[in-house]
Design a protein around this motif. Structure first.
Motif, PDB file in Angstrom:
ATOM      1  N   LEU A  93       0.807  -1.215   0.000  1.00  0.00           N
ATOM      2  CA  LEU A  93       0.000   0.000   0.000  1.00  0.00           C
ATOM      3  C   LEU A  93       0.845   1.272   0.000  1.00  0.00           C
ATOM      4  O   LEU A  93       0.440   2.285  -0.560  1.00  0.00           O
ATOM      5  CB  LEU A  93      -0.936   0.013   1.204  1.00  0.00           C
ATOM      6  CG  LEU A  93      -2.022  -1.057   1.188  1.00  0.00           C
ATOM      7  CD1 LEU A  93      -2.838  -0.986   2.466  1.00  0.00           C
ATOM      8  CD2 LEU A  93      -2.910  -0.905  -0.024  1.00  0.00           C
ATOM      9  N   ALA A  94       1.978   1.252   0.643  1.00  0.00           N
ATOM     10  CA  ALA A  94       2.803   2.465   0.782  1.00  0.00           C
ATOM     11  C   ALA A  94       3.693   2.643  -0.445  1.00  0.00           C
ATOM     12  O   ALA A  94       4.910   2.607  -0.366  1.00  0.00           O
ATOM     13  CB  ALA A  94       3.630   2.403   2.058  1.00  0.00           C
ATOM     14  N   ARG A  95       3.058   2.823  -1.597  1.00  0.00           N
ATOM     15  CA  ARG A  95       3.790   3.104  -2.832  1.00  0.00           C
ATOM     16  C   ARG A  95       3.662   4.579  -3.131  1.00  0.00           C
ATOM     17  O   ARG A  95       2.745   5.251  -2.654  1.00  0.00           O
ATOM     18  CB  ARG A  95       3.219   2.282  -3.991  1.00  0.00           C
ATOM     19  CG  ARG A  95       3.367   0.798  -3.779  1.00  0.00           C
ATOM     20  CD  ARG A  95       2.872  -0.022  -4.936  1.00  0.00           C
ATOM     21  NE  ARG A  95       1.736   0.598  -5.610  1.00  0.00           N
ATOM     22  CZ  ARG A  95       1.148   0.080  -6.659  1.00  0.00           C
ATOM     23  NH1 ARG A  95       1.561  -1.035  -7.158  1.00  0.00           N
ATOM     24  NH2 ARG A  95       0.128   0.686  -7.225  1.00  0.00           N
ATOM     25  N   ALA A 130     -14.985  16.785  14.689  1.00  0.00           N
ATOM     26  CA  ALA A 130     -14.539  16.373  13.356  1.00  0.00           C
ATOM     27  C   ALA A 130     -13.177  15.688  13.435  1.00  0.00           C
ATOM     28  O   ALA A 130     -12.950  14.657  12.782  1.00  0.00           O
ATOM     29  CB  ALA A 130     -14.482  17.577  12.418  1.00  0.00           C
ATOM     30  N   ILE A 131     -12.268  16.242  14.221  1.00  0.00           N
ATOM     31  CA  ILE A 131     -10.933  15.649  14.365  1.00  0.00           C
ATOM     32  C   ILE A 131     -11.025  14.285  15.037  1.00  0.00           C
ATOM     33  O   ILE A 131     -10.405  13.320  14.596  1.00  0.00           O
ATOM     34  CB  ILE A 131      -9.999  16.614  15.137  1.00  0.00           C
ATOM     35  CG1 ILE A 131      -9.703  17.839  14.273  1.00  0.00           C
ATOM     36  CG2 ILE A 131      -8.708  15.917  15.552  1.00  0.00           C
ATOM     37  CD1 ILE A 131      -9.029  18.977  15.017  1.00  0.00           C
ATOM     38  N   MET A 132     -11.804  14.193  16.107  1.00  0.00           N
ATOM     39  CA  MET A 132     -11.957  12.906  16.796  1.00  0.00           C
ATOM     40  C   MET A 132     -12.619  11.876  15.885  1.00  0.00           C
ATOM     41  O   MET A 132     -12.238  10.709  15.876  1.00  0.00           O
ATOM     42  CB  MET A 132     -12.765  13.087  18.088  1.00  0.00           C
ATOM     43  CG  MET A 132     -12.043  13.882  19.155  1.00  0.00           C
ATOM     44  SD  MET A 132     -10.394  13.222  19.544  1.00  0.00           S
ATOM     45  CE  MET A 132     -10.835  11.652  20.240  1.00  0.00           C
ATOM     46  N   GLY A 133     -13.607  12.310  15.117  1.00  0.00           N
ATOM     47  CA  GLY A 133     -14.261  11.397  14.176  1.00  0.00           C
ATOM     48  C   GLY A 133     -13.294  10.901  13.109  1.00  0.00           C
ATOM     49  O   GLY A 133     -13.292   9.714  12.762  1.00  0.00           O
ATOM     50  N   ALA A 134     -12.456  11.807  12.604  1.00  0.00           N
ATOM     51  CA  ALA A 134     -11.461  11.406  11.597  1.00  0.00           C
ATOM     52  C   ALA A 134     -10.453  10.429  12.193  1.00  0.00           C
ATOM     53  O   ALA A 134     -10.078   9.443  11.552  1.00  0.00           O
ATOM     54  CB  ALA A 134     -10.753  12.639  11.045  1.00  0.00           C
ATOM     55  N   LEU A 135     -10.017  10.684  13.405  1.00  0.00           N
ATOM     56  CA  LEU A 135      -9.070   9.768  14.064  1.00  0.00           C
ATOM     57  C   LEU A 135      -9.714   8.405  14.311  1.00  0.00           C
ATOM     58  O   LEU A 135      -9.088   7.365  14.084  1.00  0.00           O
ATOM     59  CB  LEU A 135      -8.573  10.367  15.380  1.00  0.00           C
ATOM     60  CG  LEU A 135      -7.646  11.575  15.257  1.00  0.00           C
ATOM     61  CD1 LEU A 135      -7.361  12.166  16.639  1.00  0.00           C
ATOM     62  CD2 LEU A 135      -6.346  11.179  14.557  1.00  0.00           C
ATOM     63  N   ALA A 136     -10.960   8.405  14.763  1.00  0.00           N
ATOM     64  CA  ALA A 136     -11.662   7.142  14.995  1.00  0.00           C
ATOM     65  C   ALA A 136     -11.846   6.379  13.688  1.00  0.00           C
ATOM     66  O   ALA A 136     -11.612   5.167  13.622  1.00  0.00           O
ATOM     67  CB  ALA A 136     -13.010   7.399  15.658  1.00  0.00           C
ATOM     68  N   VAL A 141     -10.323   1.963   9.945  1.00  0.00           N
ATOM     69  CA  VAL A 141      -9.771   1.542   8.655  1.00  0.00           C
ATOM     70  C   VAL A 141      -8.478   0.750   8.869  1.00  0.00           C
ATOM     71  O   VAL A 141      -8.290  -0.328   8.284  1.00  0.00           O
ATOM     72  CB  VAL A 141      -9.538   2.758   7.731  1.00  0.00           C
ATOM     73  CG1 VAL A 141      -8.713   2.380   6.521  1.00  0.00           C
ATOM     74  CG2 VAL A 141     -10.866   3.351   7.295  1.00  0.00           C
ATOM     75  N   ALA A 142      -7.594   1.258   9.707  1.00  0.00           N
ATOM     76  CA  ALA A 142      -6.328   0.558   9.972  1.00  0.00           C
ATOM     77  C   ALA A 142      -6.583  -0.815  10.586  1.00  0.00           C
ATOM     78  O   ALA A 142      -5.959  -1.810  10.192  1.00  0.00           O
ATOM     79  CB  ALA A 142      -5.447   1.402  10.889  1.00  0.00           C
ATOM     80  N   LEU A 143      -7.501  -0.899  11.534  1.00  0.00           N
ATOM     81  CA  LEU A 143      -7.840  -2.178  12.160  1.00  0.00           C
ATOM     82  C   LEU A 143      -8.431  -3.145  11.136  1.00  0.00           C
ATOM     83  O   LEU A 143      -8.087  -4.330  11.111  1.00  0.00           O
ATOM     84  CB  LEU A 143      -8.809  -1.966  13.321  1.00  0.00           C
ATOM     85  CG  LEU A 143      -9.289  -3.220  14.048  1.00  0.00           C
ATOM     86  CD1 LEU A 143      -8.101  -3.926  14.715  1.00  0.00           C
ATOM     87  CD2 LEU A 143     -10.346  -2.864  15.080  1.00  0.00           C
ATOM     88  N   SER A 144      -9.297  -2.640  10.268  1.00  0.00           N
ATOM     89  CA  SER A 144      -9.908  -3.486   9.234  1.00  0.00           C
ATOM     90  C   SER A 144      -8.863  -4.032   8.277  1.00  0.00           C
ATOM     91  O   SER A 144      -8.897  -5.213   7.921  1.00  0.00           O
ATOM     92  CB  SER A 144     -10.954  -2.690   8.446  1.00  0.00           C
ATOM     93  OG  SER A 144     -11.996  -2.295   9.277  1.00  0.00           O
ATOM     94  N   ILE A 145      -7.933  -3.190   7.863  1.00  0.00           N
ATOM     95  CA  ILE A 145      -6.870  -3.646   6.964  1.00  0.00           C
ATOM     96  C   ILE A 145      -6.018  -4.699   7.656  1.00  0.00           C
ATOM     97  O   ILE A 145      -5.695  -5.735   7.076  1.00  0.00           O
ATOM     98  CB  ILE A 145      -6.008  -2.454   6.481  1.00  0.00           C
ATOM     99  CG1 ILE A 145      -6.832  -1.565   5.553  1.00  0.00           C
ATOM    100  CG2 ILE A 145      -4.749  -2.944   5.776  1.00  0.00           C
ATOM    101  CD1 ILE A 145      -6.156  -0.257   5.210  1.00  0.00           C
ATOM    102  N   TRP A 146      -5.678  -4.471   8.910  1.00  0.00           N
ATOM    103  CA  TRP A 146      -4.867  -5.426   9.666  1.00  0.00           C
ATOM    104  C   TRP A 146      -5.590  -6.768   9.780  1.00  0.00           C
ATOM    105  O   TRP A 146      -4.997  -7.822   9.567  1.00  0.00           O
ATOM    106  CB  TRP A 146      -4.543  -4.853  11.051  1.00  0.00           C
ATOM    107  CG  TRP A 146      -3.778  -5.793  11.917  1.00  0.00           C
ATOM    108  CD1 TRP A 146      -2.452  -6.110  11.825  1.00  0.00           C
ATOM    109  CD2 TRP A 146      -4.297  -6.555  13.001  1.00  0.00           C
ATOM    110  NE1 TRP A 146      -2.125  -7.015  12.787  1.00  0.00           N
ATOM    111  CE2 TRP A 146      -3.237  -7.301  13.534  1.00  0.00           C
ATOM    112  CE3 TRP A 146      -5.560  -6.661  13.581  1.00  0.00           C
ATOM    113  CZ2 TRP A 146      -3.403  -8.160  14.610  1.00  0.00           C
ATOM    114  CZ3 TRP A 146      -5.714  -7.515  14.663  1.00  0.00           C
ATOM    115  CH2 TRP A 146      -4.655  -8.242  15.156  1.00  0.00           C
TER     116      TRP A 146
END
Length: 160
Positions: A93-95, A130-136, A141-146
């Motif tokens: 993913l990190a391309r 908004a910031i907390m929602g974006a972080l959550a 997303v990160a947990l789902s990918i993992w």
């Protein structure tokens, strides 16, 4: 076959006799991939420009464009995953192109938020939410990918 997969097959007209010829199918699939990527890049670049350079109407168009590009991208990923190919585990993913696309998309999203700020984000509590929602959302997303990578690694190990 799920309703989603049936719908995507209908949208892509995948049952047409055109696909009976393997060479035609391969060339068309490559052309479709190029077309999808062209659409995606044009959409995020156009949205990023509109978000910063246009008036309020242009900013709303940028937001709509980003939403549509995101929905189409996730539908594409979902169809691929339903057919047994998970992009998150099949490729790195990190391309550079992914980082550039992410930066352009982020620039468009930030531009939308900044330009609409007087209308939507007039209080500090709204910005904090908004910031907390974006972080959550990023964490989800990160947990789902993992989890997808872990599950696919387990499936691949079972196949061997």
């Amino acid at each position: 076959m799920s309703a989603f997969t049936k719908t995507m097959r209908f949208v892509g007209d995948l049952d047409d006799e055109f696909y009976d010829d393997e060479r035609q199918r391969d060339v068309w699939n490559e052309a479709s991939a190029v077309g999808f990527q062209l659409f995606y890049w044009a959409a995020i670049i156009g949205a990023a420009i509109l978000a910063w350079a246009a008036n309020t109407t242009g900013v709303w168009i940028a937001l709509g464009t980003l939403v549509v590009a995101t929905i189409i991208s996730y539908a594409t990923l979902g169809y691929s995953a339903a057919r047994g190919v998970n992009m998150y585990t099949a490729t790195k993913l990190a391309r550079v192109r992914g980082i550039v696309a992410g930066a352009i998309t982020a620039a468009g999203c930030i531009g939308v938020l900044v330009r609409l700020q007087p209308d939507l984000y007039s209080q500090a509590s709204t910005w904090a939410g908004a910031i907390m929602g974006a972080l959550a959302a990023g964490g989800v997303v990160a947990l789902s990918i993992w989890q997808m990578r872990k599950r696919n690694a387990r499936f691949e190990a079972e196949e061997i």
